[in-house]
Design an enzyme around this catalytic site. Structure first.
Site, short mmCIF file in Angstrom:
data_model
loop_
_atom_site.label_atom_id
_atom_site.label_comp_id
_atom_site.label_asym_id
_atom_site.label_seq_id
_atom_site.Cartn_x
_atom_site.Cartn_y
_atom_site.Cartn_z
N CYS A 48 -20.75 -44.14 103.81
CA CYS A 48 -21.58 -45.51 103.24
C CYS A 48 -22.47 -44.83 101.92
O CYS A 48 -22.52 -43.70 101.57
CB CYS A 48 -22.31 -45.97 104.33
SG CYS A 48 -21.50 -46.50 105.63
N MET A 49 -23.32 -45.74 101.52
CA MET A 49 -24.45 -45.21 100.38
C MET A 49 -25.22 -44.23 101.01
O MET A 49 -25.70 -43.27 100.26
CB MET A 49 -25.07 -46.41 99.83
CG MET A 49 -25.79 -46.22 98.51
SD MET A 49 -26.75 -47.43 97.80
CE MET A 49 -25.37 -48.50 97.08
N ASP A 50 -25.69 -44.42 102.24
CA ASP A 50 -26.99 -43.57 102.60
C ASP A 50 -26.78 -43.00 103.92
O ASP A 50 -27.27 -42.25 104.60
CB ASP A 50 -28.10 -44.39 102.99
CG ASP A 50 -28.42 -45.62 101.79
OD1 ASP A 50 -28.46 -45.09 100.79
OD2 ASP A 50 -28.43 -46.73 102.19
N ARG A 105 -23.43 -14.94 80.05
CA ARG A 105 -23.87 -16.21 80.15
C ARG A 105 -23.55 -16.53 81.56
O ARG A 105 -22.33 -17.16 81.71
CB ARG A 105 -23.43 -17.21 79.22
CG ARG A 105 -24.03 -16.91 77.73
CD ARG A 105 -23.91 -18.06 76.82
NE ARG A 105 -22.30 -18.51 76.80
CZ ARG A 105 -21.24 -18.32 76.14
NH1 ARG A 105 -21.49 -17.43 74.93
NH2 ARG A 105 -20.24 -18.92 76.40
N LYS A 150 -28.10 -25.50 83.11
CA LYS A 150 -27.81 -26.73 82.80
C LYS A 150 -27.76 -27.61 84.04
O LYS A 150 -27.54 -26.87 85.06
CB LYS A 150 -26.70 -26.83 81.90
CG LYS A 150 -25.37 -26.30 82.39
CD LYS A 150 -24.51 -25.86 81.54
CE LYS A 150 -23.12 -25.40 82.15
NZ LYS A 150 -22.12 -24.73 81.22
N TYR A 170 -17.62 -49.45 107.02
CA TYR A 170 -17.09 -50.31 106.34
C TYR A 170 -15.46 -50.33 106.16
O TYR A 170 -14.61 -49.54 106.09
CB TYR A 170 -17.38 -50.47 104.97
CG TYR A 170 -18.86 -50.73 104.76
CD1 TYR A 170 -19.62 -51.96 105.15
CD2 TYR A 170 -19.84 -49.79 104.29
CE1 TYR A 170 -20.78 -52.08 104.93
CE2 TYR A 170 -21.27 -49.98 104.18
CZ TYR A 170 -21.41 -51.18 104.32
OH TYR A 170 -23.03 -51.52 104.18
N HIS A 222 -17.00 -19.32 73.58
CA HIS A 222 -16.74 -19.64 75.15
C HIS A 222 -15.14 -19.58 75.30
O HIS A 222 -14.31 -20.12 74.73
CB HIS A 222 -17.32 -20.78 75.07
CG HIS A 222 -17.46 -21.58 76.42
ND1 HIS A 222 -18.01 -20.78 77.38
CD2 HIS A 222 -17.03 -22.63 77.42
CE1 HIS A 222 -18.21 -21.40 78.73
NE2 HIS A 222 -17.35 -22.45 78.67
N ARG A 244 -13.53 -26.98 71.83
CA ARG A 244 -14.67 -27.88 72.19
C ARG A 244 -15.65 -27.68 71.16
O ARG A 244 -15.27 -28.03 69.88
CB ARG A 244 -15.24 -27.31 73.56
CG ARG A 244 -16.04 -28.32 74.25
CD ARG A 244 -16.37 -27.95 75.81
NE ARG A 244 -17.29 -26.98 75.81
CZ ARG A 244 -17.77 -26.31 76.88
NH1 ARG A 244 -17.40 -27.20 78.10
NH2 ARG A 244 -18.54 -25.33 76.93
C1 PLP Z 1 -21.90 -23.60 81.54
C2 PLP Z 1 -21.65 -22.49 80.55
C3 PLP Z 1 -21.69 -21.06 80.92
C4 PLP Z 1 -21.88 -20.71 82.39
O1 PLP Z 1 -20.78 -20.81 83.10
P1 PLP Z 1 -20.48 -20.53 84.36
O2 PLP Z 1 -18.84 -20.58 84.59
O3 PLP Z 1 -21.40 -21.31 85.40
O4 PLP Z 1 -20.91 -18.77 84.54
C5 PLP Z 1 -21.74 -20.15 79.96
N1 PLP Z 1 -21.79 -20.70 78.58
C6 PLP Z 1 -21.34 -21.97 78.19
C7 PLP Z 1 -21.09 -22.21 76.91
C8 PLP Z 1 -21.46 -22.75 79.17
O5 PLP Z 1 -21.44 -24.38 79.01
#
Ligand code: PLP
Length: 377
Positions: A317-319, A228, A45, A272, A172, A143
């Protein structure tokens, strides 16, 4: 990652850039896959945690990952358009308007309500296909996810919906990086009860998954049939209480060019607002990176120049930002400054920058904006 291997790539064409060492991603994946001894989903992601989703996906697959996971439907579709053909799971919400395209692209979908299942099944029937869904159980993250006592009913709804098929059950963890917390064990116990109830009802799918990087490292019993992994594949710690094995190497280096060096008299205001004033004759350098690139406008920043840690002075700064170079008299225009990575004997980790910014390493790498080109080493 040695600085010489960095210098072997083409000289910079931009003021700031990030080098991503894909061999690190592959090696990290291989190492954690072996350690976990279950299949690995690479979580990609937010553009692969700022590292670049497609290159990271390919590198993780080379290291033995078999699935990819994303948060947004457009992330899944983008990977498919680029030719990624492994199983992809959309971990988050799918807009109804994109269900046809997602199902036609063989993206597995996460569900937590019967209303979603009905929409998905209807879209699949129009296509003459079967949509694969992962039933998400909320065991304590509060969640996404169905309440544990409603999981069997939802699984029945999936079984009865023509056009949908239950491919997996997932959950999760909320506190997996904290070894002192009992929450993960409690969530795991609850999740096992749900899986048992599904088995008893004849509804248990062949794939059960729960663990992110932290759970994979600290809670081996929570690995189930697949883990995951996101942050660990990047070689970055989930948190200070959850170190990664020393074999995992950070893949990302963030650099910028030192664009001017000047020696200024005492009493000069820098940047700044003149929040920094020189107190003696000082050597001040300009570095071509700023908050427009995702570098935070906070106090206490440090970068590497000439293999030494030097303080950022005055407002970012921005850049651009300004550094105090008295410790590096040899520094000159055109030199590289390292914001994250290694230079000579010094190292500035994503975790160090996160600590200065008072945030997580996840937010640091995700926050590097698109203006910073990623180069693949
Ligand atoms: C982001 C995410 C992960 C991976 O998490 P890490 O801590 O980066 O390994 C696994 N499962 C779900 C649902 C997530 O949102």
């Amino acid at each position: 990652m040695s600085s010489s291997s960095q210098e072997a790539v083409a000289p910079p064409r931009t003021a700031t850039w990030a080098d991503v060492d894909l061999a690190c991603i592959t090696a990290n994946t291989r190492h954690v896959a072996r350690l976990a001894s279950v299949p690995v989903m690479a979580v990609l992601k937010a553009d692969g945690y700022g590292h670049g989703a497609m290159p990271v996906a390919m590198a993780a697959l080379r290291g033995g990952a078999t699935w990819c996971g994303v948060a947004r439907s457009e992330e899944a579709l983008d990977l498919r358009r680029r030719g990624l053909d492994c199983p992809i799971l959309l971990l988050g919400w799918a807009p109804n308007a994109l269900l046809h395209e997602l199902i036609a692209s063989s993206v597995s979908l996460t569900v937590w309500s019967l209303a979603q299942v009905e929409e998905i099944a209807a879209a699949a029937r129009v296509l003459g296909q079967t949509a694969r869904v992962h039933l998400k159980v909320d065991t304590g993250m509060t969640r996404l996810g169905v309440e544990p006592h409603e999981a069997v009913e939802l699984a029945r709804g999936i079984r009865d919906a023509e056009g949908a098929e239950l491919e997996a059950v997932s959950t999760h963890f909320a506190c997996a990086d904290d070894p002192a917390s009992g929450v993960t064990d409690a969530q795991e116990t609850l999740f096992r009860q749900v899986v048992s109830a599904l088995s008893a009802a004849g509804l248990r799918p062949g794939l059960i998954h729960a663990a992110n990087s932290a759970a994979t490292l600290l809670h081996p019993t929570a690995r189930f049939d697949m883990v995951r992994l996101g942050i660990a594949l990047c070689g970055i710690e989930p948190s200070a209480t959850c170190p990664v094995p020393p074999e995992l190497k950070p893949a990302l280096t963030w650099k910028a060019v030192l664009t001017q060096v000047k020696v200024v008299p005492p009493g000069r205001g820098v940047s700044y607002g003149h929040h920094y004033m020189t107190t003696r004759q000082e050597r001040i350098g300009a570095v071509a990176v700023g908050y427009g690139d995702g570098y935070r406008r906070t106090e206490g920043n440090v970068v590497l120049v000439g293999g030494r840690r030097v303080p950022v002075v005055g407002r970012v700064c921005m850049d651009q930002l300004l550094v105090q170079l008295d410790a590096v008299p040899e520094a000159k225009m055109g030199d590289e400054a390292v914001l994250i990575g290694t230079q000579g004997q010094e190292r500035l980790r994503t975790e160090d920058v996160a600590a200065i910014w008072g945030t997580l390493s996840y937010e640091v790498v995700c926050g590097i904006t698109d203006r910073v080109p990623r180069r693949y080493v």
